[in-house]
Design a protein around this motif. Structure first.
Motif, PDB file in Angstrom:
ATOM      1  N   LYS A  13     -11.028  -2.466   4.275  1.00 38.18           N
ATOM      2  CA  LYS A  13      -9.892  -2.648   4.858  1.00 38.18           C
ATOM      3  C   LYS A  13      -9.440  -1.052   5.254  1.00 38.18           C
ATOM      4  O   LYS A  13      -9.161  -1.076   6.770  1.00 38.18           O
ATOM      5  N   SER A  14     -10.230  -0.075   4.303  1.00 41.54           N
ATOM      6  CA  SER A  14     -10.678   1.055   4.698  1.00 41.54           C
ATOM      7  C   SER A  14     -11.107   1.298   6.316  1.00 41.54           C
ATOM      8  O   SER A  14     -10.276   2.370   6.788  1.00 41.54           O
ATOM      9  N   ILE A  15     -11.972   1.092   6.412  1.00 44.00           N
ATOM     10  CA  ILE A  15     -12.648   1.246   7.761  1.00 44.00           C
ATOM     11  C   ILE A  15     -12.083   0.317   9.627  1.00 44.00           C
ATOM     12  O   ILE A  15     -11.960   1.498   9.984  1.00 44.00           O
ATOM     13  N   SER A  16     -11.651  -0.710   8.794  1.00 43.02           N
ATOM     14  CA  SER A  16     -10.026  -0.960   9.549  1.00 43.02           C
ATOM     15  C   SER A  16      -9.617   0.213   9.770  1.00 43.02           C
ATOM     16  O   SER A  16      -8.826  -0.049  11.579  1.00 43.02           O
ATOM     17  N   CYS A  17      -8.706   0.521   9.140  1.00 41.07           N
ATOM     18  CA  CYS A  17      -7.811   1.129   9.017  1.00 41.07           C
ATOM     19  C   CYS A  17      -7.949   3.084   9.808  1.00 41.07           C
ATOM     20  O   CYS A  17      -7.294   2.633  11.117  1.00 41.07           O
ATOM     21  N   SER A  18      -9.195   3.220   9.555  1.00 39.98           N
ATOM     22  CA  SER A  18      -9.851   4.089   9.698  1.00 39.98           C
ATOM     23  C   SER A  18     -10.302   4.611  11.623  1.00 39.98           C
ATOM     24  O   SER A  18     -10.137   5.101  12.134  1.00 39.98           O
ATOM     25  N   VAL A  19     -11.089   3.051  11.461  1.00 42.63           N
ATOM     26  CA  VAL A  19     -11.275   3.130  13.324  1.00 42.63           C
ATOM     27  C   VAL A  19     -10.080   2.625  14.169  1.00 42.63           C
ATOM     28  O   VAL A  19      -9.693   4.005  15.270  1.00 42.63           O
ATOM     29  N   LEU A  20      -8.916   2.257  13.316  1.00 43.80           N
ATOM     30  CA  LEU A  20      -8.067   2.055  14.217  1.00 43.80           C
ATOM     31  C   LEU A  20      -7.023   3.469  14.644  1.00 43.80           C
ATOM     32  O   LEU A  20      -6.776   3.778  15.785  1.00 43.80           O
ATOM     33  N   MET A  21      -7.202   4.307  13.606  1.00 45.35           N
ATOM     34  CA  MET A  21      -6.341   5.283  13.278  1.00 45.35           C
ATOM     35  C   MET A  21      -7.531   6.063  14.244  1.00 45.35           C
ATOM     36  O   MET A  21      -6.855   7.035  15.036  1.00 45.35           O
ATOM     37  N   VAL A  30      -4.182  14.600  14.373  1.00 43.32           N
ATOM     38  CA  VAL A  30      -4.980  14.644  12.789  1.00 43.32           C
ATOM     39  C   VAL A  30      -3.470  14.438  12.805  1.00 43.32           C
ATOM     40  O   VAL A  30      -3.812  13.300  11.340  1.00 43.32           O
ATOM     41  N   SER A  31      -2.351  15.405  12.426  1.00 43.13           N
ATOM     42  CA  SER A  31      -1.248  14.986  11.288  1.00 43.13           C
ATOM     43  C   SER A  31      -0.959  13.506  11.540  1.00 43.13           C
ATOM     44  O   SER A  31      -0.412  12.572  10.747  1.00 43.13           O
ATOM     45  N   ILE A  32      -0.619  13.125  12.985  1.00 44.38           N
ATOM     46  CA  ILE A  32      -0.418  11.563  13.753  1.00 44.38           C
ATOM     47  C   ILE A  32      -1.224  10.997  12.854  1.00 44.38           C
ATOM     48  O   ILE A  32      -0.789   9.723  12.088  1.00 44.38           O
ATOM     49  N   GLY A  33      -2.637  11.013  13.289  1.00 44.58           N
ATOM     50  CA  GLY A  33      -3.598   9.722  12.580  1.00 44.58           C
ATOM     51  C   GLY A  33      -3.272  10.111  10.938  1.00 44.58           C
ATOM     52  O   GLY A  33      -3.879   9.031  10.946  1.00 44.58           O
ATOM     53  N   ILE A  34      -2.467  11.142  10.181  1.00 44.85           N
ATOM     54  CA  ILE A  34      -2.296  10.776   8.743  1.00 44.85           C
ATOM     55  C   ILE A  34      -1.807   9.643   8.558  1.00 44.85           C
ATOM     56  O   ILE A  34      -1.567   8.579   7.960  1.00 44.85           O
ATOM     57  N   LEU A  89      -1.052   1.767   8.007  1.00 43.95           N
ATOM     58  CA  LEU A  89      -1.300   1.130   8.483  1.00 43.95           C
ATOM     59  C   LEU A  89      -2.527   0.751   6.932  1.00 43.95           C
ATOM     60  O   LEU A  89      -2.391  -1.089   6.675  1.00 43.95           O
ATOM     61  N   SER A  90      -3.324   1.399   6.416  1.00 42.27           N
ATOM     62  CA  SER A  90      -2.961   1.491   4.722  1.00 42.27           C
ATOM     63  C   SER A  90      -2.481   0.654   3.890  1.00 42.27           C
ATOM     64  O   SER A  90      -2.743  -0.713   2.876  1.00 42.27           O
ATOM     65  N   VAL A  91      -1.023   0.805   4.593  1.00 45.20           N
ATOM     66  CA  VAL A  91      -0.157  -0.068   3.841  1.00 45.20           C
ATOM     67  C   VAL A  91       0.240  -1.590   4.618  1.00 45.20           C
ATOM     68  O   VAL A  91       0.597  -2.912   2.549  1.00 45.20           O
ATOM     69  N   LEU A  92       0.299  -1.292   5.236  1.00 41.34           N
ATOM     70  CA  LEU A  92      -0.208  -2.798   5.959  1.00 41.34           C
ATOM     71  C   LEU A  92      -1.056  -3.837   5.442  1.00 41.34           C
ATOM     72  O   LEU A  92      -1.131  -5.808   5.352  1.00 41.34           O
ATOM     73  N   PHE A  93      -1.986  -3.115   5.275  1.00 39.32           N
ATOM     74  CA  PHE A  93      -3.559  -4.198   4.606  1.00 39.32           C
ATOM     75  C   PHE A  93      -3.675  -4.445   3.338  1.00 39.32           C
ATOM     76  O   PHE A  93      -4.405  -4.523   2.699  1.00 39.32           O
ATOM     77  N   ARG A  94      -2.310  -3.796   1.990  1.00 34.76           N
ATOM     78  CA  ARG A  94      -2.321  -3.308   0.605  1.00 34.76           C
ATOM     79  C   ARG A  94      -3.322  -2.503  -0.100  1.00 34.76           C
ATOM     80  O   ARG A  94      -3.839  -3.386  -0.430  1.00 34.76           O
TER      81      ARG A  94
END
Length: 508
Positions: free
Chosen positions: A445-453, A478-482, A488-493
């Motif tokens: 989940k974290s990799i998916s969110c991070s690549v999109l970010m 960077v601020s927008i990226g965070i 995305l992390s919330v959406l990916f639970r």
């Protein structure tokens, strides 16, 4: 107050102190890069500052790792007075060992330079040798600060030990400025007085705790014998790790002038990300796990370890992706001024990307090692560390021929990945499963969110930079990226993000 509550209470303060300390440290590196760039002087200085630091790890790091669980054991079974006597014996023996090493450094600094940087010419070797002679006595203060810092951590004072780098870095910054204007010899004296400043800063807090040092040597003491039994494999493992760094720097000195500096700057930025995000967590985890193991609360150890690893994954994967995508502007903003020219930026940013590949694995590896140490099990970590250095040497030789200093950085990442995966397997075999399936799910989940970010961030950065400065473009993107990663992390639970949502909702 429970152990968990005490740990939770310290994390916030510790993280703030670490962030502040790293900002001072980054400013130190900015000053060095601005004044001396990637030159032979900066190469000599970075090798010279590495020699006592790396040797210190043989003594100080090994001692502190064995010291905390042993002190807790003595205190719980024989009382605080006996634990203080044990501390005095350990420090006294360490000072004798330091004296022997200092004499060697004073007699043969040229040999140490050639060992750490085989490619240095005579002029650079002479500069580095002078720095090593001047700074040799810093080894005493490094060791004392390390043991005293561990002592304060035992009594749940994590903030003060985390702050010791502030006076050290302030002194180093002043020495770099003096060296730039009045003569490069001030760099060597700066190394020595920096560690003296650390010791002076820490000493009042140690005295306030009730401990007073007295020279006491008793090599027949049963706790000291057990300590050295624990230390021996740790020492081998640490030595192996430091040999890895020696080989990296030595090969870099052969490949290109300024290679040592470029690798060091890239490593500093990479390590800063880890230290800001996870060093405080690892420090507190070791102290609490040592106590939990002593109390036989093994289920709590596994739960705490699992939560820590998942937290690191959620923090470090997006940070790693961000650094890889934005390596050039990050290096340019942090170091790109004065004598740190375009060539220096190009060398450093490429090495930074290669180091960052192993960032998550390096953090998890260090975490698992601390749990092994809490169980006083050092044999496995020693074997794996020794194997990892062999892997690193092989890849160093192969990859440096293909990609230069980037190959050296990539070899370090490959070695970290091997160590992490192998240590995870053996710890799981020793203490049982600590939620591997959940960790894998969190990772995906974290990799998916991070690549999109990362894709959004690099797109935004390029647009913003067209009508703004690099600094502003980097800060905004960077601020927008965070924010994007959090959403995305919330959406990916992702559990960590959901916990933050619950906390924010509860406060509102």
């Amino acid at each position: 107050m429970s152990i968990f509550q005490k740990v939770k209470k310290n994390v916030g303060s510790l993280m703030l102190i670490i962030v502040f300390s790293k900002l001072i440290g980054m400013f130190r590196d900015v000053v060095l890069a601005n004044c001396f760039g990637t030159s032979n002087v900066s190469d000599a200085y970075l090798i010279a500052i590495s020699v006592p630091t790396l040797i210190f790890y043989f003594i100080g790091h090994s001692l502190s790792t064995a010291y905390i669980p042993m002190y807790n054991k003595i205190k719980s079974t024989k009382g605080e007075t006996k634990a203080h006597d044990y501390t005095n014996i350990i420090i006294s023996i360490a000072m004798v060992i330091c004296t022997i090493i200092v004499i060697i450094l004073l007699i043969s600094p040229d040999f140490m330079v050639k060992l750490f940087a085989a490619g240095f010419d005579d002029a650079t070797t002479n500069i580095a040798s002078y720095y090593i002679r001047v700074s040799a006595f810093s080894l005493y203060f490094m060791t004392l600060v390390n043991v005293y810092g561990s002592y304060l951590q035992i009594y749940e004072n994590f903030v003060v030990p985390a702050m010791v780098s502030v006076p050290r870095n302030i002194v180093i910054i002043l020495s770099i400025i003096f060296a730039y204007y009045f003569g490069i010899e001030f760099l060597g004296w700066g190394i020595l007085f920096a560690y003296v400043a650390e010791f002076i800063f820490l000493l009042p807090f140690v005295r306030r705790s009730g401990y007073k040092f007295k020279i006491k040597i008793n090599i027949k003491d049963e706790e000291v014998i057990e300590t050295f039994r624990i230390i021996t494999p740790i020492l081998i493992g640490v030595s192996v790790g430091q040999i890895n760094k020696i080989i990296d720097k030595s090969l870099a000195s052969i490949l290109i002038i300024g290679g040592v500096s470029a690798l060091s700057y890239a490593s500093i930025i990479n390590n800063a990300v880890q230290e800001v995000l996870v060093t405080g967590i690892i420090t507190i985890l070791f102290a609490s796990c040592s106590e939990l193991v002593a109390q036989g609360k093994h289920l709590e150890v596994k739960k705490k370890l699992s939560n820590t690893i998942d937290t690191m994954i959620c923090l470090l994967i997006p940070a790693s992706i961000g650094v890889i995508f934005l390596a050039e502007p990050i290096v340019k903003v942090i170091l790109g001024r004065g004598n740190f020219d375009g060539n220096s930026i190009a060398l450093t940013m490429s090495a930074l990307r290669c180091y960052t590949i192993g960032l998550v694995f390096l953090a998890i590896r260090d975490t698992i090692v601390k749990v092994f140490y809490a169980y006083k099990n050092t044999k496995i970590t020693t074997i794996i560390s020794t194997t990892a250095i062999g892997i690193n040497i092989v890849f160093n030789i192969i990859l440096s021929q293909i990609w230069g200093i980037n190959g050296l950085a990539l070899a370090t990442s490959i070695s970290a990945i091997f160590s992490c995966v192998t240590l995870y397997y053996f710890l799981r075999k020793k203490i049982g499963d600590f939620n591997l399936v959940n960790t894998l799910v969190v990772s995906i989940k974290s990799i998916s969110c991070s690549v999109l970010m990362g894709l959004v961030v690099i797109f935004l950065f390029r647009i913003i930079e067209t009508f703004s400065s690099t600094v502003i473009a980097l800060i905004i993107s960077v601020s927008i990226g965070i924010l994007i990663y959090f959403i995305l992390s919330v959406l990916f639970r992702v559990p960590l993000a959901l916990n933050w949502v619950r906390k924010i909702t509860k406060r509102i």
